[in-house]
Scaffold this active site. Structure first.
Site, PDB file in Angstrom:
ATOM      1  N   ASP A  96       0.864  -1.185   0.000  1.00 14.34           N
ATOM      2  CA  ASP A  96       0.000   0.000   0.000  1.00 14.34           C
ATOM      3  C   ASP A  96       0.902   1.238   0.000  1.00 14.34           C
ATOM      4  O   ASP A  96       1.512   1.571   1.016  1.00 14.34           O
ATOM      5  CB  ASP A  96      -0.902   0.022   1.248  1.00 14.34           C
ATOM      6  CG  ASP A  96      -2.024  -1.010   1.183  1.00 14.34           C
ATOM      7  OD1 ASP A  96      -1.919  -1.964   0.383  1.00 14.34           O
ATOM      8  OD2 ASP A  96      -2.987  -0.869   1.957  1.00 14.34           O
ATOM      9  N   LYS A 158      -6.903   3.431  -3.033  1.00 16.11           N
ATOM     10  CA  LYS A 158      -7.257   3.392  -1.603  1.00 16.11           C
ATOM     11  C   LYS A 158      -7.493   4.798  -1.096  1.00 16.11           C
ATOM     12  O   LYS A 158      -6.766   5.725  -1.457  1.00 16.11           O
ATOM     13  CB  LYS A 158      -6.120   2.704  -0.834  1.00 16.11           C
ATOM     14  CG  LYS A 158      -6.303   2.644   0.683  1.00 16.11           C
ATOM     15  CD  LYS A 158      -5.127   1.913   1.324  1.00 16.11           C
ATOM     16  CE  LYS A 158      -5.122   2.056   2.847  1.00 16.11           C
ATOM     17  NZ  LYS A 158      -3.958   1.382   3.473  1.00 16.11           N
ATOM     18  N   LYS A 187     -10.189   0.191  -2.164  1.00 19.66           N
ATOM     19  CA  LYS A 187     -10.018  -0.086  -0.735  1.00 19.66           C
ATOM     20  C   LYS A 187     -10.422   1.151   0.053  1.00 19.66           C
ATOM     21  O   LYS A 187      -9.890   2.240  -0.165  1.00 19.66           O
ATOM     22  CB  LYS A 187      -8.578  -0.469  -0.403  1.00 19.66           C
ATOM     23  CG  LYS A 187      -8.343  -0.697   1.106  1.00 19.66           C
ATOM     24  CD  LYS A 187      -6.931  -1.196   1.391  1.00 19.66           C
ATOM     25  CE  LYS A 187      -6.659  -1.278   2.895  1.00 19.66           C
ATOM     26  NZ  LYS A 187      -5.299  -1.782   3.200  1.00 19.66           N
TER      27      LYS A 187
END
Length: 225
Positions: A96, A158, A187
């Protein structure tokens, strides 16, 4: 939506600066017990967590996820690339990364595109999620980043680090779902504190949820059942 189904979308997360190995080990154990999609932990614990999970000899382990350029995103691309390769060498399955928000404000979208592509190349077959920190952006910037993340070939976009001024919102996930490419998943992360909210994020188009609270809810329910 059933709790078990929600848990399958959870990246069970502990990223606090004071996180100890004992706490990370508990995150691993919880992820195994409640069958979450992954654990999301600091890079310094990736190797230890991978080795620990391997000792359990499970038929299916939770993925090991870690964060790159976290939480501010203003490391150089070379540093982020090194961090990514190091994390994968240590056993990470998912990365991430945090984008450079200053580049967004300067409209350096080509630089952002190149950086995401560089990290995706470093990931190889591993999953790359791109954190854009929605609370610091305009809707126009969010839409443009949906396009950049899609063009760069990342696996996920995300919402948040959970370390800035706000976390995921329903409006942002709905916006992502409208503008991101068909090969990019979503996400939602930061501030997801109830089963109703978690379910709604999934209904809006998220396929992962970055949170620690859903497992805590599952534990509480188990105690009272």
């Amino acid at each position: 939506m059933e709790l078990k189904e929600i848990l399958q979308h959870v990246d069970h997360t502990l990223l606090s600066q004071s996180a100890t190995w004992e706490q990370i080990q508990q995150i691993c154990d919880d992820a195994v017990k409640y069958e979450t999609a992954s654990i999301c932990i600091p890079p310094s614990y990736v190797k230890q967590a991978r080795e620990y999970l391997d000792t359990l000899a499970l038929t299916q382990e939770p993925a090991v996820c870690t964060v790159i350029g976290f939480p501010n995103g203003y490391n150089t691309t070379a540093v982020k690339e090194f961090e990514t390769k190091d994390a994968i060498a240590n056993g990470a399955d998912e990365i991430d990364m945090v984008i450079n928000i200053g580049w967004v404000k300067d409209q350096k979208y080509d630089c952002l595109l190149d950086e995401i592509r560089t990290l995706k190349a470093a990931c190889g077959s591993k999953i790359l999620k791109v954190i854009i920190e929605t609370c610091l952006l305009t809707d126009e910037e969010k839409v443009r980043l949906c396009e950049v993340v899609t063009e760069a070939g990342a696996d996920f976009i995300k919402t948040s680090t959970g370390f800035s001024t706000a976390g995921a919102t329903f409006d942002d996930v709905a916006l992502f779902a409208k503008h991101v490419g068909k090969n990019v998943k979503i996400k939602a992360a930061g501030g997801i504190s109830s089963l109703d909210d978690a379910a709604h994020f999934l209904e809006l188009g998220a396929s992962r949820l970055g949170t620690s609270r859903i497992v805590k809810i599952a534990k509480a329910q188990a105690l009272h059942s």
